[in-house]
Design an enzyme around this catalytic site. Structure first.
Site, PDB file in Angstrom:
ATOM      1  N   ARG A 322      76.319 123.842 -33.613  1.00 42.74           N
ATOM      2  CA  ARG A 322      77.572 123.352 -34.213  1.00 42.74           C
ATOM      3  C   ARG A 322      78.715 123.390 -33.201  1.00 42.74           C
ATOM      4  O   ARG A 322      79.611 122.541 -33.243  1.00 42.74           O
ATOM      5  CB  ARG A 322      77.922 124.133 -35.488  1.00 42.74           C
ATOM      6  CG  ARG A 322      79.046 123.480 -36.286  1.00 42.74           C
ATOM      7  CD  ARG A 322      79.329 124.217 -37.586  1.00 42.74           C
ATOM      8  NE  ARG A 322      78.494 123.809 -38.695  1.00 42.74           N
ATOM      9  CZ  ARG A 322      78.771 122.803 -39.525  1.00 42.74           C
ATOM     10  NH1 ARG A 322      79.861 122.076 -39.366  1.00 42.74           N
ATOM     11  NH2 ARG A 322      77.959 122.524 -40.517  1.00 42.74           N
ATOM     12  N   GLU A 725      85.563 126.366 -44.806  1.00 44.05           N
ATOM     13  CA  GLU A 725      85.732 126.705 -43.392  1.00 44.05           C
ATOM     14  C   GLU A 725      86.809 125.907 -42.642  1.00 44.05           C
ATOM     15  O   GLU A 725      87.486 126.459 -41.781  1.00 44.05           O
ATOM     16  CB  GLU A 725      84.394 126.515 -42.657  1.00 44.05           C
ATOM     17  CG  GLU A 725      83.294 127.440 -43.132  1.00 44.05           C
ATOM     18  CD  GLU A 725      81.936 126.981 -42.620  1.00 44.05           C
ATOM     19  OE1 GLU A 725      81.391 125.998 -43.158  1.00 44.05           O
ATOM     20  OE2 GLU A 725      81.427 127.599 -41.677  1.00 44.05           O
TER      21      GLU A 725
HETATM   22  N1  MTE Z   1      86.874 132.685 -48.971  1.00 45.88           N
HETATM   23  C1  MTE Z   1      86.891 133.970 -49.387  1.00 45.88           C
HETATM   24  N2  MTE Z   1      87.887 134.394 -50.189  1.00 45.88           N
HETATM   25  N3  MTE Z   1      85.913 134.851 -48.989  1.00 45.88           N
HETATM   26  C2  MTE Z   1      84.887 134.462 -48.149  1.00 45.88           C
HETATM   27  O1  MTE Z   1      84.033 135.269 -47.818  1.00 45.88           O
HETATM   28  N4  MTE Z   1      83.887 132.628 -46.842  1.00 45.88           N
HETATM   29  C3  MTE Z   1      84.125 131.348 -46.163  1.00 45.88           C
HETATM   30  C4  MTE Z   1      84.768 130.345 -47.107  1.00 45.88           C
HETATM   31  N5  MTE Z   1      85.892 130.939 -47.788  1.00 45.88           N
HETATM   32  C5  MTE Z   1      84.865 133.103 -47.685  1.00 45.88           C
HETATM   33  C6  MTE Z   1      85.886 132.229 -48.156  1.00 45.88           C
HETATM   34  C7  MTE Z   1      82.930 130.742 -45.608  1.00 45.88           C
HETATM   35  S1  MTE Z   1      82.361 131.303 -44.119  1.00 45.88           S
HETATM   36  C8  MTE Z   1      82.269 129.725 -46.234  1.00 45.88           C
HETATM   37  S2  MTE Z   1      80.929 128.971 -45.522  1.00 45.88           S
HETATM   38  C9  MTE Z   1      82.685 129.232 -47.555  1.00 45.88           C
HETATM   39  O2  MTE Z   1      83.797 129.953 -48.067  1.00 45.88           O
HETATM   40  C10 MTE Z   1      81.505 129.348 -48.511  1.00 45.88           C
HETATM   41  O3  MTE Z   1      81.819 128.998 -49.794  1.00 45.88           O
HETATM   42  P1  MTE Z   1      81.867 127.478 -50.313  1.00 45.88           P
HETATM   43  O4  MTE Z   1      80.740 126.759 -49.678  1.00 45.88           O
HETATM   44  O5  MTE Z   1      81.747 127.637 -51.761  1.00 45.88           O
HETATM   45  O6  MTE Z   1      83.202 126.954 -49.855  1.00 45.88           O
HETATM   46  N1  HPA Z   2      76.558 126.279 -41.296  1.00 50.82           N
HETATM   47  C1  HPA Z   2      76.558 127.494 -41.861  1.00 50.82           C
HETATM   48  N2  HPA Z   2      75.483 128.221 -42.011  1.00 50.82           N
HETATM   49  C2  HPA Z   2      74.333 127.718 -41.578  1.00 50.82           C
HETATM   50  C3  HPA Z   2      74.259 126.469 -40.976  1.00 50.82           C
HETATM   51  C4  HPA Z   2      75.428 125.696 -40.835  1.00 50.82           C
HETATM   52  O1  HPA Z   2      75.438 124.568 -40.315  1.00 50.82           O
HETATM   53  N3  HPA Z   2      72.970 126.259 -40.645  1.00 50.82           N
HETATM   54  C5  HPA Z   2      72.313 127.363 -41.023  1.00 50.82           C
HETATM   55  N4  HPA Z   2      73.113 128.240 -41.590  1.00 50.82           N
HETATM   56 MO1  MOS Z   3      80.116 130.276 -43.672  1.00 48.57          MO
HETATM   57  S1  MOS Z   3      80.156 130.829 -41.689  1.00 48.57           S
HETATM   58  O1  MOS Z   3      79.033 128.908 -43.295  1.00 48.57           O
HETATM   59  O2  MOS Z   3      79.097 131.487 -44.261  1.00 48.57           O
END
Ligand code: MTE
Ligand code: HPA
Ligand code: MOS
Length: 774
Positions: A322, A725
């Protein structure tokens, strides 16, 4: 027909409403149950982990007799006690649960002590004596590159002819940049509780983003089939990627301890152990060489990236992929080479962290863009615009995906105007001319972030919806809740599918016995995928109810309408609950599963090309800072953000994600510094030495807007976009605002490393001083 129902106010749509987090009332009153709050089973034992105290050594022997003899200790668990696989690696089997004859980092688990209290277990683990025959340790990515020490082979992506383009370019800048790692610093540390069940089954409560993987790895380690293991997670107190793969280590140790003793066992890492034992964001060293024309347009660029993966592969393959996919950010790179080294170091194995390599790739290109602008004496804003992807041309990424949804120009235009960027830039110049010590700076940076797991097969999700006889609903899906608001979003979707109040939907814990084989909740795609799966499940039940109602009331299906907690059936209206009751009595099944797989994506990892992403999320931020050039401290003065969530499922949640992501990114780039000593010991393993942002670090003037009337052109759930993210990378504007504040005419492009701690800022000022003095 019930007249009171007819005249009741129309039910407002739940999707798109700014509803509070479903657990907000529990969070703020301390009533939300995290794994450690669950009622403790009778005879629960507590586990602590004995860790390596050296970075790299052959292990001659391990004497745990004193541990066993310590007060309160019931048993000890070592690698030799593992009946199945001694591995918790998510992709490659290179992550031992317990080290055997080789230790590879300070903090690596070697054994567990199982005791009647947490204190007893923690005191006991220190009594082991381990016979280390120390080996040379590699402690940073550059030494690893020098020694050819990698967890995975290096990868190269080339598009066009970067070498020729660089050679022919009228202007050229090259630089080495360093960007630090970051600890996830979730408020709830890693924890798991394993409870033996009848007939050798095992129930595991785990704070994990990936219950399915925990189930599989616990099954492998304990030598059970997967159907004998159930993993449940109601919520995490934050995860941020840190609990995507490595929660499995904690769960495996708890499970092995439970099997060995026959008792329920809980392992909860305290903050220091959590920071020492589990992986973080990868720090990167990136060399770039960029050629550009006099307008600032990039003609050719070469990146060589080296990241600290730590002692094993973990998720470092996809993280570094990525990073390679993200070093265009929002810019068209016609001629580009990206060489990515996945360095094996004798430090903890690094893992997922919000952005998953994207932030590091974007850090590199944004630094290069700034260097170009500063070499040409232009406002970096102008050079950014000059290099943005086009809409119909210059719109193919280096991995050959066509960018079809580009809105970065619109975002920039709107944000430049709403933030008064130009005016403030002039004000800042005037301020700096009259201020010797305090210097201000400003920067606007874009974000374009690819949405989907880059590993195509992970882009699948399942859901399970039950409608009970009283018309209430239980909702389950494969996604986990970590504070990001996934559960309320999916509940909103189901509420609208049935046209019932959200209060009639009970959200339930992620549970491998309800939805199997779920991917991690990661890659920001939780709502995209689980929302769609849940909608499909609910739609199945709704279709059955419709079919039943048509038959029962003898009307055409087209004459049936769900709305406002009721269902209009021709001229009659019944409440949703009444219809459900009737359908149940007619033996209509009121439970359904839903399944979704992201369409369109395909990607060939061997050539690094295809369409890894379903779509892109965009945003931009303007940050203004003031730097104290005597102390090196900085303060954010004003932040303006415009972010693209498509048609937001829940603007309150999304604004929270944008704010939180930005602030977490600012922590990464300005204050959170990981520091290892020459023995490979992490010095920054507690909040005393590791500085996450606090409320007082927020800019007093902090303005966040979501783009309006901006549906996702792709057919996502209610045309929304993922938000978890992408906003983290908006913080690049804070870093470059600091660099802008330090820059002078004689030193237009200061050498500033990230995180821009006071020390780093003072170092940058010192380097500039030499130029200023000339
Ligand atoms: N928001 C909160 N409050 N706590 C978390 O741990 N993790 C982040 C983001 N926002 C996180 C967060 C990460 S790394 C990801 S990948 C996404 O939330 C995952 O949730 P979603 O796919 O439902 O957005
Ligand atoms: N994003 C987050 N987590 C993951 C991914 C990605 O692209 N691939 C495998 N785990
Ligand atoms: Mo988020 S780093 O894809 O858990």
């Amino acid at each position: 027909m019930d007249a009171s129902l007819k005249s009741a106010p129309k039910r407002a749509a739940a999707v798109g409403a700014a509803l509070p987090h479903d657990s907000a009332h529990l969070h703020v009153t301390g009533q939300a149950s995290y794994t450690d709050d669950l009622p403790e089973p009778r005879d629960l034992l507590h586990v602590a982990v004995g860790m390596s105290t050296v970075a790299h050594a052959n292990v001659g022997g391990i004497d745990v007799t004193p541990v066993r003899d310590a007060p309160g200790v019931v048993d000890v668990c070592l690698a030799a006690d593992i009946p199945g696989a001694n591995n918790f690696g998510p992709i490659i089997d290179d992550d031992p649960i317990f080290a055997t004859d080789l230790v590879q980092f300070v903090g690596q688990p070697i054994f567990a002590a199982i005791a009647t209290s947490v204190d007893a277990a923690r005191k006991a683990v220190r009594l082991a004596s381990v016979d280390y025959e120390e080996l040379e340790a590699i402690l940073d990515p550059l030494s690893a590159v020098e020694k050819g020490s990698f967890v995975l082979p290096s990868e190269t992506l080339v598009r066009g002819d970067p070498e020729a383009a660089l050679a022919a370019a009228p202007n050229r800048v090259s630089r080495r940049v360093e960007v630090g790692g970051q600890d996830q610093f979730y408020l709830e540390g890693h924890i798991a509780m394993a409870i033996p069940q009848e007939d050798k089954c095992l129930l595991v409560y785990s704070s994990t983003q990936h219950p399915d993987e925990v189930q599989m790895l616990v099954a492998h380690a304990t030598h059970r089939p997967a159907n004998d293991v159930t993993v449940i997670c109601r919520r995490m107190g934050g995860a941020f990627g840190g609990k995507e793969s490595q929660a499995a280590l904690i769960a495996c140790i708890a499970a092995l301890s439970a099997d060995k003793t026959g008792h329920p066992c809980k392992l909860r890492l305290d903050r220091d152990d959590d920071m020492i034992m589990t992986g973080k964001r990868h720090d990167f060293v990136i060399d770039y060489d960029v050629g550009f024309d006099d307008t600032g347009r990039i003609l050719g660029i070469d990146f060589e990236m080296a990241s600290r993966c730590g002692m094993s592969a973990d998720l470092s393959g996809p993280v570094n992929d990525r990073a390679m996919f993200s070093c265009d950010n929002a810019y068209f790179l016609e001629n580009v080479r990206i060489l990515s080294h996945r360095c094996k170091t004798n430090t903890v194995s690094n893992t997922a962290f919000r952005g998953f390599g994207g932030p590091q790739g974007m850090f590199a290109i944004e630094y290069a863009i700034e260097d170009i602008a500063r070499a040409l004496g232009k406002d970096p804003l102008e050079v950014r615009r000059r290099n943005f992807y086009g809409k119909d041309e210059r719109n193919v990424t280096q991995y050959l995906q066509t960018v079809e949804d580009n809105v970065i120009d619109e975002i920039f235009d709107q944000l430049v105007a709403s933030s008064d960027y130009q005016e403030r830039r002039e004000d800042i110049s005037a301020f700096n001319a009259g201020s010797r010590i305090l210097k201000r700076g400003i920067s606007i940076t874009p974000v374009k972030f690819g949405i989907s797991f880059t590993n195509t097969l992970l882009n699948q999700a399942g859901a399970l919806v039950h409608v009970y006889k009283d018309g209430t609903v239980q909702l389950n899906h494969g996604g986990t809740e970590m504070g990001q608001g996934l559960y309320i979003k999916v509940a909103q979707i189901v509420a609208d599918e049935f046209q019932i109040d959200i209060g009639n939907i009970r959200i339930t814990a992620a549970d491998t016995s309800k939805v199997p084989n779920a991917s991690a909740t990661a890659a920001s795609s939780g709502a995209d995928m689980n929302g769609m799966a849940a909608k499909k499940a609910a739609a199945k039940i709704r279709a059955r109810l419709t079919e039943f109602a048509a038959k029962h009331f003898d009307v055409a299906e087209a004459d049936i309408e769900f709305g406002d907690n009721e269902v209009r059936v021709g001229d009659t209206t019944v409440s949703f609950a009444q219809l459900v009751q009737l359908a149940w009595a007619d033996r209509v099944p009121l439970s359904a599963t839903g399944f979704y797989k992201t369409p369109k994506i395909n990607y060939d990892r061997d050539t690094f090309s295809g369409q890894p992403f379903f779509y892109f999320a965009y945003g931009a931020a303007v940050t203004e800072v003031v730097v104290d050039t005597l102390s090196g401290e900085n303060r954010a003065l004003r932040v303006d953000i415009l972010h693209d969530c498509g048609d937001s499922l829940n603007p309150a949640i999304d604004i929270g994600q944008v704010e939180g992501g930005y602030v977490q990114g600012v922590g990464w780039l300005t204050s959170e510094e990981l520091w290892w000593n020459s023995r490979g010991e992490l010095g920054t393993h507690a909040p005393s030495t590791y500085k996450i942002p606090t409320c007082s670090d927020l800019a007093a003037d902090f303005r966040v807007e979501l783009m309006q009337s901006n549906p996702n052109p792709e057919d996502t759930i209610y045309r929304s976009k993922a938000v978890g993210e992408p906003p983290l990378m908006l913080a690049l504007s804070a870093f470059h605002a600091i660099r802008d504040a330090i820059a002078t005419d004689a030193c237009p492009a200061p050498e500033l490393r990230a995180p821009a701690t006071p020390e780093a800022i003072l170092d940058a000022l010192d380097t500039c001083q030499e130029l200023n003095d000339e």
